[in-house]
Scaffold this motif. Sequence first.
Motif, PDB file in Angstrom:
ATOM      1  N   ALA A 204       0.831  -1.205   0.000  1.00 41.39           N
ATOM      2  CA  ALA A 204       0.000   0.000   0.000  1.00 41.39           C
ATOM      3  C   ALA A 204       0.863   1.251   0.000  1.00 41.39           C
ATOM      4  O   ALA A 204       0.580   2.226  -0.710  1.00 41.39           O
ATOM      5  N   ALA A 205       1.943   1.232   0.795  1.00 38.67           N
ATOM      6  CA  ALA A 205       2.816   2.404   0.876  1.00 38.67           C
ATOM      7  C   ALA A 205       3.537   2.656  -0.444  1.00 38.67           C
ATOM      8  O   ALA A 205       3.779   3.800  -0.834  1.00 38.67           O
ATOM      9  N   ALA A 206       3.860   1.584  -1.148  1.00 39.61           N
ATOM     10  CA  ALA A 206       4.593   1.729  -2.406  1.00 39.61           C
ATOM     11  C   ALA A 206       3.681   2.073  -3.579  1.00 39.61           C
ATOM     12  O   ALA A 206       4.159   2.444  -4.657  1.00 39.61           O
ATOM     13  N   GLY A 207       2.389   1.949  -3.375  1.00 38.15           N
ATOM     14  CA  GLY A 207       1.448   2.257  -4.445  1.00 38.15           C
ATOM     15  C   GLY A 207       1.312   1.147  -5.471  1.00 38.15           C
ATOM     16  O   GLY A 207       0.839   1.388  -6.585  1.00 38.15           O
ATOM     17  N   THR A 208       1.750  -0.045  -5.091  1.00 37.20           N
ATOM     18  CA  THR A 208       1.626  -1.182  -6.004  1.00 37.20           C
ATOM     19  C   THR A 208       0.870  -2.306  -5.315  1.00 37.20           C
ATOM     20  O   THR A 208       0.892  -2.451  -4.093  1.00 37.20           O
ATOM     21  N   ILE A 209       0.200  -3.107  -6.122  1.00 36.15           N
ATOM     22  CA  ILE A 209      -0.562  -4.225  -5.591  1.00 36.15           C
ATOM     23  C   ILE A 209      -0.707  -5.252  -6.711  1.00 36.15           C
ATOM     24  O   ILE A 209      -0.613  -4.897  -7.900  1.00 36.15           O
ATOM     25  N   LYS A 210      -0.881  -6.500  -6.361  1.00 44.66           N
ATOM     26  CA  LYS A 210      -1.071  -7.549  -7.355  1.00 44.66           C
ATOM     27  C   LYS A 210      -2.438  -8.189  -7.128  1.00 44.66           C
ATOM     28  O   LYS A 210      -2.580  -9.077  -6.297  1.00 44.66           O
ATOM     29  N   LEU A 211      -3.405  -7.688  -7.857  1.00 44.03           N
ATOM     30  CA  LEU A 211      -4.772  -8.178  -7.741  1.00 44.03           C
ATOM     31  C   LEU A 211      -5.210  -8.785  -9.063  1.00 44.03           C
ATOM     32  O   LEU A 211      -4.851  -8.290 -10.137  1.00 44.03           O
ATOM     33  N   SER A 212      -6.024  -9.829  -8.962  1.00 49.03           N
ATOM     34  CA  SER A 212      -6.656 -10.399 -10.138  1.00 49.03           C
ATOM     35  C   SER A 212      -8.153 -10.442  -9.903  1.00 49.03           C
ATOM     36  O   SER A 212      -8.617 -10.961  -8.886  1.00 49.03           O
ATOM     37  N   GLU A 217      -5.945  -8.069 -14.350  1.00 48.49           N
ATOM     38  CA  GLU A 217      -5.039  -7.603 -13.313  1.00 48.49           C
ATOM     39  C   GLU A 217      -5.299  -6.144 -12.923  1.00 48.49           C
ATOM     40  O   GLU A 217      -5.647  -5.309 -13.762  1.00 48.49           O
ATOM     41  N   VAL A 218      -5.097  -5.876 -11.634  1.00 49.86           N
ATOM     42  CA  VAL A 218      -5.098  -4.515 -11.098  1.00 49.86           C
ATOM     43  C   VAL A 218      -3.785  -4.368 -10.344  1.00 49.86           C
ATOM     44  O   VAL A 218      -3.514  -5.117  -9.406  1.00 49.86           O
ATOM     45  N   ASN A 219      -2.953  -3.418 -10.754  1.00 48.61           N
ATOM     46  CA  ASN A 219      -1.586  -3.331 -10.229  1.00 48.61           C
ATOM     47  C   ASN A 219      -1.266  -2.043  -9.495  1.00 48.61           C
ATOM     48  O   ASN A 219      -0.170  -1.908  -8.938  1.00 48.61           O
ATOM     49  N   LYS A 220      -2.193  -1.103  -9.477  1.00 47.81           N
ATOM     50  CA  LYS A 220      -1.903   0.189  -8.863  1.00 47.81           C
ATOM     51  C   LYS A 220      -2.759   0.393  -7.637  1.00 47.81           C
ATOM     52  O   LYS A 220      -3.969   0.171  -7.661  1.00 47.81           O
ATOM     53  N   PHE A 221      -2.126   0.830  -6.544  1.00 53.25           N
ATOM     54  CA  PHE A 221      -2.843   1.145  -5.306  1.00 53.25           C
ATOM     55  C   PHE A 221      -2.771   2.645  -5.080  1.00 53.25           C
ATOM     56  O   PHE A 221      -1.687   3.250  -5.150  1.00 53.25           O
ATOM     57  N   VAL A 234      -7.880   0.744 -10.451  1.00 55.85           N
ATOM     58  CA  VAL A 234      -6.979   0.924  -9.313  1.00 55.85           C
ATOM     59  C   VAL A 234      -7.630   0.343  -8.070  1.00 55.85           C
ATOM     60  O   VAL A 234      -8.848   0.164  -8.000  1.00 55.85           O
ATOM     61  N   ALA A 235      -6.818   0.058  -7.075  1.00 58.52           N
ATOM     62  CA  ALA A 235      -7.301  -0.427  -5.784  1.00 58.52           C
ATOM     63  C   ALA A 235      -7.111   0.663  -4.748  1.00 58.52           C
ATOM     64  O   ALA A 235      -6.163   1.456  -4.815  1.00 58.52           O
ATOM     65  N   LEU A 236      -8.016   0.721  -3.788  1.00 59.95           N
ATOM     66  CA  LEU A 236      -7.936   1.683  -2.694  1.00 59.95           C
ATOM     67  C   LEU A 236      -8.804   1.196  -1.547  1.00 59.95           C
ATOM     68  O   LEU A 236      -9.667   0.341  -1.734  1.00 59.95           O
ATOM     69  N   PHE A 237      -8.560   1.742  -0.364  1.00 54.32           N
ATOM     70  CA  PHE A 237      -9.419   1.435   0.767  1.00 54.32           C
ATOM     71  C   PHE A 237     -10.568   2.437   0.790  1.00 54.32           C
ATOM     72  O   PHE A 237     -10.356   3.653   0.844  1.00 54.32           O
ATOM     73  N   VAL A 264     -11.765 -12.421  -6.179  1.00 48.73           N
ATOM     74  CA  VAL A 264     -10.670 -11.461  -6.168  1.00 48.73           C
ATOM     75  C   VAL A 264      -9.478 -12.143  -5.524  1.00 48.73           C
ATOM     76  O   VAL A 264      -9.568 -12.644  -4.393  1.00 48.73           O
ATOM     77  N   THR A 265      -8.340 -12.165  -6.227  1.00 52.41           N
ATOM     78  CA  THR A 265      -7.133 -12.803  -5.693  1.00 52.41           C
ATOM     79  C   THR A 265      -6.060 -11.769  -5.466  1.00 52.41           C
ATOM     80  O   THR A 265      -5.680 -11.048  -6.408  1.00 52.41           O
ATOM     81  N   LEU A 266      -5.575 -11.682  -4.239  1.00 53.81           N
ATOM     82  CA  LEU A 266      -4.480 -10.797  -3.877  1.00 53.81           C
ATOM     83  C   LEU A 266      -3.207 -11.638  -3.802  1.00 53.81           C
ATOM     84  O   LEU A 266      -3.093 -12.529  -2.967  1.00 53.81           O
ATOM     85  N   ASP A 267      -2.258 -11.357  -4.696  1.00 54.58           N
ATOM     86  CA  ASP A 267      -0.999 -12.104  -4.753  1.00 54.58           C
ATOM     87  C   ASP A 267      -0.038 -11.541  -3.707  1.00 54.58           C
ATOM     88  O   ASP A 267       0.265 -10.349  -3.700  1.00 54.58           O
ATOM     89  N   LEU A 268       0.431 -12.389  -2.820  1.00 53.64           N
ATOM     90  CA  LEU A 268       1.350 -11.979  -1.761  1.00 53.64           C
ATOM     91  C   LEU A 268       2.812 -12.263  -2.127  1.00 53.64           C
ATOM     92  O   LEU A 268       3.705 -11.960  -1.333  1.00 53.64           O
TER      93      LEU A 268
END
Length: 269
Positions: A204-212, A217-221, A234-237, A264-268
């Motif tokens: 979240a701090a880096a502004g990147t995320i790996k979502l499917s 794909e959604v890669n920007k937070f 984009v993803a956000l809270f 929704v899959t969040l890649d860790l």
Amino acid sequence: MELEIFLSDPIITLTTDFGTSDHLVGSMKGVILNINPAARIVDVNHGVTPFDVLDGALSIANTYKYFPPRTVHIVVVDPGVGTERRPLLVSGEKQYFVAPDNGVLSMIYERESCTVRHIMSEHYFLNPVSPTFHGRDIFAPTAAWLAKAFQTEAFGEVITDFVRFTIPKPKPSAQSVKGVVLRIDAFGNLMTNLTTEDVPAAAAAAGTIKLSVNGKEVNKFVKTFGLGAAGEPVALFGSVGFLEIAVNRGSAARTLGANRGAEVTLDLG
């Protein structure tokens, strides 16, 4: 003095799947005001997806805590109206809820210490009671009478076998967290069941995320909708703490071809 204000000027809210194109909501308000003219009636949401108890549960759960103590919330998403399902009066820690016993208050039960009563005192109801409109004939008058004195014991006996369901929880594994889309709002934003506990703080701090989502794909937070590029998912809270997927000035649901219930899959990794 504060207690006197609440008793003399009570707040009653309405959450339904009725829409506003006919007489249903207006009839409920008329019943409330006829019994308790001092009531202040607040429309929370009449656009709950028809028959969708989960959508109703999310709507009231994301709203009630912003109201003052002693507010009475009527929640009518009631596909079982007129059947053997019970009408309920629920006393939360500071507020009250009047609703059918179908799980629409499940998130309230999760978050609050509640006393649940089966509404059985028929002298509070309108007469005759329509088997197709308990919102008008049972729930509205119960809320209006309750808001006069808040004597909950007068309406029925305490029960413990009320209906409740568990909101779908994220499923973590070593490499990912799997969630679902809980609802789609009027802007096409996808509200998932993932929360801050599921998303690595570093991502979240880096502004990147790996979502499917739906195979896409959604890669920007980002922190807010306007920080996304036009047309870019984009993803956000969101404001109620769930991870949302949005498109700036567009529809994430349409862009991603996703419906409620989509995985929704969040890649860790």
